[in-house]
Design an enzyme around this catalytic site. Structure first.
Site, PDB file in Angstrom:
ATOM      1  N   GLY A 264       0.820  -1.212   0.000  1.00 21.80           N
ATOM      2  CA  GLY A 264       0.000   0.000   0.000  1.00 21.80           C
ATOM      3  C   GLY A 264       0.846   1.250   0.000  1.00 21.80           C
TER       4      GLY A 264
ATOM      5  CE1 TYR B 202      -8.311   1.177   9.358  1.00 26.31           C
ATOM      6  CE2 TYR B 202      -8.499   2.177  11.530  1.00 26.31           C
ATOM      7  CZ  TYR B 202      -7.785   1.968  10.361  1.00 26.31           C
ATOM      8  OH  TYR B 202      -6.546   2.547  10.209  1.00 26.31           O
TER       9      TYR B 202
ATOM     10  CB  ALA C  12     -12.635  -6.113  14.420  1.00 26.55           C
TER      11      ALA C  12
END
Length: 247
Positions: free
Chosen positions: A13, A155, A157
């Site tokens: 990313g 998000y 979790a």
């Protein structure tokens, strides 16, 4: 600046924001860098930018939620750069919403990219690091994974799961010379936070002890420390870089 000359570093990313800042910091420190993302145009633009620092750069279009893509990325890194010393699992997405309104597919999408993607990419990289008896993995978690947040159950979790995964991998692979740590950022100044209203920013600043958002470079420096020889006896650690938002 920590010297990473000759090191082979992969960042997921890494076409913008925090990921690009991390890849840039390693490239500036002398590392050969591999990046992945889902958009070819953005990948090539980032590759050209990173190549300006003089090292080798490998860029591969990758969906980290697919095991075959993760295996292909790691194979490309080893083939093009000649090895893999550091993996930074940065890629992540959000699909916010209150639990009672959250679609199961939005839950699945965030878990599949953020948590399962971190697991799959780590698994692929560890096959290389296990054999060479050395390596570093730094996972990007979040303050939200530590404190939770209304409207971001999926998000939170996923990022809490990354913390558990980090600690488990550290225990599994420490005897093979592989260290695994995590960085948990708070608010970071990116396009996402730039789009916040001034009222929302002021409310956030009230909760942050340092009264500002982090710069992407603040996160990059924390990642580099954990991947460096200066952190040679640190593994299974979660480094909070949140400006005092959560203490």
């Amino acid at each position: 600046m920590t010297d990473f000359k000759g090191q082979k570093v992969a960042v997921t990313g890494a076409t913008r924001g925090i990921g690009l800042a991390i890849a840039e910091a390693f490239a500036q420190a002398g590392a050969d860098v591999a990046i992945c993302g889902t958009h070819e145009d953005a990948l090539q633009k980032a590759k050209e930018h990173l190549a300006s620092f003089g090292g080798q750069v490998c860029a591969v279009r990758t969906d980290i939620s697919k095991p075959e893509d993760c295996d292909a990325f790691v194979s490309a890194v080893v083939k093009e750069l000649g090895g893999l010393d550091v993996l930074v699992n940065n890629a992540g997405i959000t699909k916010d919403g209150l639990v009672v309104r959250m679609r199961p597919e939005d839950w699945d999408a965030v878990i599949n990219v953020n948590l399962t993607g971190t697991f799959l990419m780590s698994k692929a990289a560890l096959k290389v690091m296990f054999k060479q008896r050395s390596g570093n993995i730094v996972n990007i978690s979040s303050v939200i994974g530590e404190m939770g947040n209304a409207g971001q159950a999926n998000y939170a979790a996923s990022k809490a799961g990354i913390i558990g995964l980090t600690k488990s991998l550290a225990k599994e692979f420490g005897s093979r010379g592989v260290r695994v740590n995590a960085v948990a950022p708070g608010f970071v100044r990116t396009a996402m936070t730039d789009a916040m209203s001034e009222e929302m920013k002021e409310k956030a600043f009230e909760a942050i002890a340092l009264k500002r958002f982090a710069e992407p470079q603040d996160i990059a420096k924390a990642v580099m420390f954990l991947a460096s020889r200066d952190a040679a006896y640190i593994t299974g650690h979660v480094l909070a870089v949140n400006g005092g938002l959560y203490i």
